[in-house]
Motif scaffolding. Structure first.
Motif, mmCIF file in Angstrom:
data_model
loop_
_atom_site.group_PDB
_atom_site.id
_atom_site.type_symbol
_atom_site.label_atom_id
_atom_site.label_comp_id
_atom_site.label_asym_id
_atom_site.label_seq_id
_atom_site.Cartn_x
_atom_site.Cartn_y
_atom_site.Cartn_z
ATOM 1 N N SER A 181 86.657 -16.912 120.499
ATOM 2 C CA SER A 181 85.868 -16.120 119.913
ATOM 3 C C SER A 181 86.082 -15.832 118.253
ATOM 4 O O SER A 181 86.881 -15.362 118.054
ATOM 5 C CB SER A 181 85.569 -14.774 120.512
ATOM 6 N N LEU A 182 85.150 -16.464 117.527
ATOM 7 C CA LEU A 182 85.409 -16.284 116.144
ATOM 8 C C LEU A 182 84.353 -15.787 115.431
ATOM 9 O O LEU A 182 82.881 -15.567 115.603
ATOM 10 C CB LEU A 182 85.248 -17.733 115.469
ATOM 11 N N ASP A 183 84.763 -14.557 114.414
ATOM 12 C CA ASP A 183 83.718 -13.574 114.005
ATOM 13 C C ASP A 183 83.342 -14.174 112.592
ATOM 14 O O ASP A 183 84.423 -14.365 111.833
ATOM 15 C CB ASP A 183 84.517 -12.207 113.874
ATOM 16 N N THR A 184 82.116 -14.573 112.266
ATOM 17 C CA THR A 184 81.650 -14.970 111.048
ATOM 18 C C THR A 184 81.038 -14.026 110.279
ATOM 19 O O THR A 184 80.487 -14.526 109.084
ATOM 20 C CB THR A 184 80.794 -16.164 111.263
ATOM 21 N N LYS A 185 81.379 -12.702 110.530
ATOM 22 C CA LYS A 185 80.696 -11.632 109.508
ATOM 23 C C LYS A 185 81.235 -11.560 108.093
ATOM 24 O O LYS A 185 80.329 -11.506 107.178
ATOM 25 C CB LYS A 185 80.494 -10.252 110.217
ATOM 26 N N LYS A 186 82.459 -11.788 108.069
ATOM 27 C CA LYS A 186 82.983 -11.960 106.577
ATOM 28 C C LYS A 186 82.342 -13.045 105.806
ATOM 29 O O LYS A 186 82.444 -12.961 104.656
ATOM 30 C CB LYS A 186 84.442 -11.665 106.794
ATOM 31 N N VAL A 224 79.546 -14.543 106.044
ATOM 32 C CA VAL A 224 78.189 -14.429 105.632
ATOM 33 C C VAL A 224 78.253 -13.375 104.370
ATOM 34 O O VAL A 224 77.481 -13.649 103.369
ATOM 35 C CB VAL A 224 77.414 -13.687 106.640
ATOM 36 N N THR A 225 79.161 -12.585 104.440
ATOM 37 C CA THR A 225 79.290 -11.626 103.406
ATOM 38 C C THR A 225 79.627 -12.426 102.089
ATOM 39 O O THR A 225 79.040 -11.850 101.172
ATOM 40 C CB THR A 225 80.001 -10.280 103.636
ATOM 41 N N TYR A 226 80.608 -12.943 102.301
ATOM 42 C CA TYR A 226 81.325 -13.974 101.064
ATOM 43 C C TYR A 226 79.998 -14.895 100.593
ATOM 44 O O TYR A 226 80.010 -15.054 99.205
ATOM 45 C CB TYR A 226 82.382 -14.568 101.480
ATOM 46 N N ILE A 227 79.372 -15.597 101.302
ATOM 47 C CA ILE A 227 78.391 -16.489 101.034
ATOM 48 C C ILE A 227 77.304 -15.765 100.080
ATOM 49 O O ILE A 227 76.871 -16.088 99.101
ATOM 50 C CB ILE A 227 77.915 -17.397 102.098
ATOM 51 N N LYS A 228 76.963 -14.701 100.607
ATOM 52 C CA LYS A 228 75.847 -13.935 99.883
ATOM 53 C C LYS A 228 76.434 -13.378 98.447
ATOM 54 O O LYS A 228 75.562 -13.357 97.455
ATOM 55 C CB LYS A 228 75.385 -12.674 100.859
ATOM 56 N N LYS A 229 77.499 -12.949 98.404
ATOM 57 C CA LYS A 229 78.401 -12.873 97.178
ATOM 58 C C LYS A 229 78.233 -14.045 96.207
ATOM 59 O O LYS A 229 77.747 -13.698 94.941
ATOM 60 C CB LYS A 229 79.675 -12.336 97.530
ATOM 61 N N LYS A 230 78.662 -15.003 96.597
ATOM 62 C CA LYS A 230 78.546 -16.404 96.065
ATOM 63 C C LYS A 230 77.025 -16.489 95.486
ATOM 64 O O LYS A 230 76.912 -17.314 94.199
ATOM 65 C CB LYS A 230 79.041 -17.544 96.696
ATOM 66 N N ILE A 231 75.995 -16.373 96.310
ATOM 67 C CA ILE A 231 74.578 -16.628 95.872
ATOM 68 C C ILE A 231 74.415 -15.662 94.849
ATOM 69 O O ILE A 231 73.585 -16.028 93.769
ATOM 70 C CB ILE A 231 73.681 -16.249 96.979
ATOM 71 N N ARG A 232 74.651 -14.335 94.790
ATOM 72 C CA ARG A 232 74.561 -13.312 93.534
ATOM 73 C C ARG A 232 75.033 -13.738 92.396
ATOM 74 O O ARG A 232 74.639 -13.704 91.341
ATOM 75 C CB ARG A 232 75.131 -12.052 94.040
ATOM 76 N N GLU A 233 76.448 -14.590 92.328
ATOM 77 C CA GLU A 233 76.977 -14.964 91.345
ATOM 78 C C GLU A 233 76.238 -16.004 90.702
ATOM 79 O O GLU A 233 76.849 -16.538 89.473
ATOM 80 C CB GLU A 233 78.485 -15.408 91.809
ATOM 81 N N ALA A 234 75.254 -16.691 91.120
ATOM 82 C CA ALA A 234 74.429 -17.712 90.417
ATOM 83 C C ALA A 234 75.265 -18.999 90.225
ATOM 84 O O ALA A 234 75.491 -19.419 89.103
ATOM 85 C CB ALA A 234 73.860 -17.244 89.156
ATOM 86 N N PRO A 235 75.533 -19.639 91.305
ATOM 87 C CA PRO A 235 76.184 -20.911 91.289
ATOM 88 C C PRO A 235 75.257 -22.100 90.549
ATOM 89 O O PRO A 235 74.027 -21.684 90.433
ATOM 90 C CB PRO A 235 76.664 -21.178 92.432
#
Length: 788
Positions: free
Chosen positions: A504-509, A511-522
């Motif tokens: 079992s692998l938890d991917t919540k962290k 998802v949070t990290y990807i949304k942070k990267k989206i906010r940083e405007a790559p």
């Protein structure tokens, strides 16, 4: 070109029989032992265009497909059939050398196969007397020694061994060199020596460059196919015609499924399912993916499990691998896991290691030496290619030398991602393969993933790796790695590797990290891939926020954040609806900025009309817009920039680099109230003079600092034969009668000018000042009909 002594008809017939036998069958859609299909029965026409795509896209090929799915057919773009590859084009009576480009799996080789089969069966192109198809992957296997051209031909076609080719005979020969991107020989057109005699020995690369140049057999026709990135190996002056295979249109996708499935009800269910998941349906532009999807979905329907249809790319590839793993077991009748009928897990893991080690090198084709370097001996590789024929192929070249390849680059990327994840899992699960995973040598970017001890560390490293590559070469690999980490997909992997156990692998962290990267405007293109990644992780939150926003009336909409603007761009790209008219101002004050435009740039590329009036844009946005105009995938025809007072001359200078580019098809440009001076006119004149100029309507009104000297500069563009301008508006600029004289002189100088409308509603212009233009308007020899 052939010594005609009675051998010609006999040799031609033997060659046709050989080619017909070799190319009339293709691998079956659903794997069955010894099963193949008639190419004639299942062949579906592809969308092929004629004409140069100037810039080679360096984007990941799947990203190119996603953009191409939204691209509209451009005015003047010509589609052709595979049978007409050598058909003359205007300005060229004879087409000798053709370059056909297209991404991997798009249908280049199948088009070649159908062309060969039609010729061999006497159905088309019978003006060609000898058709000689030589794939680059087989040329790679030739010994490093010198050959004459005749020896080179006889090497591949023993049927011609009694014939002598020369430069002064009348018979037509056509060569097909398929897969330039697979060539491991450097074709140095600049430095390779010239040879002109077919009896003169030379290395294979020298023979090829001289054959293509026309020094050897100057009347021979040559068809070369290549993935776009490798096509530039052939100089433009050695190519008479360029075509591009774009895969299937939406109608051709449906035709493909109907041809390959006998059951109409199954066909309807499969098409409906694929259409309901846009990312899957877009991928069906690639014929190889259509075949994969068909393999998976027919198998699931046959098992009566239509509720289990895959809804993401990762799920599709997991099912594909499981289906073929089961096929391996059934085909070879070996002892398997009794619950899943799957065996030989080492084969899958070994292929994963090979895929991983070769991915960073960009290798799609492997030879025995490559396999040994990856830890697989020749016997092992032959076994795997024998049992995994739908995943990993072995093709025998001359003298039984072997060529290995994954069926498609995406399968290689999937297996590489699987290898990385299994390597990670072995650290937390008691693995039944304790000695299989070993420390990979080297310190490559991909190998850095193997040192991660926590899932979110692994994912973050992979996200950074993908974002760092501006061309997106690790985008699909990242999607697969994240999708494979999903708990539901982990359970599916138990069917493939049951003894590994469920982890079992938890991917919540993540998802949070990807949304942070989206906010940083790559980079906006990389940002789009991050939304694909969220889809693979089953997180739709940002997209759902945008959908709620779009359902509101415009007057009720609040401002979108920059992250939501990126989500909006993704939603619009994935929509079935074409974006004909895009107005940035419709999406709130955050959108009306350089940052907002950058987020929406992928939508700008796919829109025909883009309205950016009063959006507080600066010259920074003009750089982005110029890049959009230069893009192969751009559909932009009408651009409105009125009221951007910070845009200025520097912005127009940047924008003109896009206007001058051969890919640009912009017809309307509105630059009212953009604080332009005479300097802008110099940049615009250069764009109007460009050989690729397509601008028809130019509006420079209400730029108070634009004066007579600016119009004089602009007139140098108007008088150029390349100028296509039909309407020019210069209302409320700082003009006098001097401007009228400049414009009249330019139009008299360019008798072919299509300009029919001039709008010069300027306070300072007297009737006497306008007289030079009025006289031109009265003269029936000129086209100027409207003067205001």
């Amino acid at each position: 070109m052939v010594s005609y002594n009675g051998l010609f008809p006999k040799c031609q017939q033997v060659l046709k029989e050989k080619l017909s036998k070799k190319f009339q069958k293709v691998c079956g859609v659903i794997p069955k032992q010894g099963h193949s299909e008639s190419l004639e029965k299942i062949y579906t026409d592809l969308y092929i265009t004629e004409g140069e795509c100037v810039d080679v896209s360096t984007e990941h090929e799947v990203r190119q497909i996603e953009m191409a799915s939204k691209k509209k057919t451009t005015e003047g773009e010509k589609t052709i059939k595979y049978t007409d590859i050598f058909k003359p084009i205007p300005g060229k009576d004879i087409i000798r050398r053709v370059m056909t480009k297209g991404v991997a799996g798009i249908g280049k080789t199948v088009s070649v196969q159908k062309f060969i089969l039609d010729w061999a069966e006497g159905k088309a192109n019978q003006d060609i007397h000898f058709l000689l198809p030589v794939p680059f992957r087989e040329i790679n296997l030739m010994k490093e020694k010198e050959y004459t051209l005749m020896e080179f031909i006889h090497h591949f076609f023993s049927e011609t061994s009694d014939l002598i080719f020369s430069t002064d005979e009348k018979y037509n020969i056509a060569f097909i060199f398929d897969g330039l991107d697979e060539s491991r020989r450097r074709l140095d057109f600049e430095h390779n020596e010239d040879i002109r005699k077919v009896s003169e020995p030379a290395t294979v690369d020298i023979l090829l460059t001289n054959l293509i140049k026309g020094n050897l057999l100057p009347s021979a026709q040559i068809w070369i196919t290549s993935r776009p990135a490798a096509a530039s190996q052939i100089p433009s002056d050695c190519v008479d015609k360029v075509t591009e295979v774009r895969g299937f249109t939406d109608l051709q996708k449906e035709e493909y499924f109907k041809k390959n499935i006998d059951d109409q009800e199954k066909t309807s269910k499969i098409i409906t399912h694929l259409k309901s998941y846009r990312s899957l349906y877009i991928m069906c532009h690639i014929p190889v993916f259509c075949w994969m999807a068909l393999t998976v979905l027919v198998s699931i329907l046959t098992g009566g499990e239509s509720d289990a249809f895959p809804a993401s790319l990762t799920q599709m590839y997991i099912y594909f691998l499981i289906i073929h793993a089961k096929h391996i077991s059934q085909k070879y009748k070996v002892t398997c896991n009794k619950d899943t009928d799957i065996c030989d897990q080492n084969a899958i893991l070994s292929l994963g290691r090979l895929a991983f080690q070769q991915l960073e090198k960009g290798n799609l084709i492997f030879y025995e030496k490559d396999l040994r370097e990856c830890g697989m001996d020749d016997k092992e590789a032959s076994v795997y290619s024998g049992v995994c024929t739908q995943i990993f192929r072995e093709e025998s070249g001359l003298y039984q030398k072997k060529v290995f390849c994954f069926v498609h680059l995406s399968i290689q990327e999937f297996l590489a991602a699987l290898y990385v994840l299994l390597n990670f899992r072995r650290k937390s699960v008691k693995s039944v393969f304790p000695n299989f995973f070993r420390r990979e040598r080297g310190t490559s970017q991909l190998q850095s993933l193997l040192s991660a001890n926590r899932l979110h560390e692994l994912h973050q490293t992979a996200v950074k790796l993908a974002l760092k590559d501006e061309h997106g070469h690790f985008d699909l690999f990242l999607r697969f790695l994240l999708g494979l980490s999903l708990d539901s997909n982990q359970k599916r992997l138990e069917d493939l590797l049951p003894q590994e156990g469920h982890c079992s692998l938890d991917t919540k962290k993540t998802v949070t990290y990807i949304k942070k990267k989206i906010r940083e405007a790559p980079n906006p293109e990389r940002c789009i891939n991050l939304f694909h990644c969220l889809n693979e992780l089953n997180d739709q939150s940002l997209m759902e926020e945008v959908q709620v926003y779009l359902r509101k009336a415009k007057e009720e909409r609040e401002d979108l954040s920059l992250s939501q603007l990126s989500a909006l761009a993704f939603v619009m790209l994935m929509s079935e609806q074409d974006v004909e008219d895009f107005n940035l101002g419709d999406y709130g004050s955050n959108a009306k900025s350089d940052e907002g435009l950058l987020r929406m740039l992928p939508v700008v590329k796919i829109s025909r009309t883009v309205k950016l009036q009063g959006c507080d844009l600066t010259d920074s946005s003009c750089s982005s817009l110029a890049a959009a105009l230069r893009s192969n995938s751009s559909s932009l025809r009408h651009l409105y920039l009125t009221g951007n007072t910070q845009l200025g001359d520097s912005g127009v200078k940047l924008l003109s680099t896009g206007l001058e580019h051969p890919n640009c098809r912009l017809e309307t440009l509105e630059l009212q109230e953009c604080n332009l001076t005479d300097s802008s006119c110099s940049s615009l004149a250069a764009a109007l003079s460009s050989i690729s100029s397509s601008l028809r309507h130019l509006d420079l009104s209400k730029n108070k600092q634009l004066g007579d000297s600016g119009v004089k500069l602009l007139s140098t563009g108007l008088e150029h034969p390349n100028c296509r301008l039909e309407t020019l508006e210069l209302q409320d600029c700082n003009l006098t009668g001097i401007s009228c004289s400049s414009l009249a002189a330019a139009l008299r100088s360019n008798s072919s000018s299509p300009l029919t409308k001039l709008d010069l509603r300027v306070y300072k212009l007297s009737q006497s000042g306008v007289e030079p233009l009025s006289a031109l308007q009265r003269d029936p020899a000129y086209k100027l009909t409207t003067l205001e």
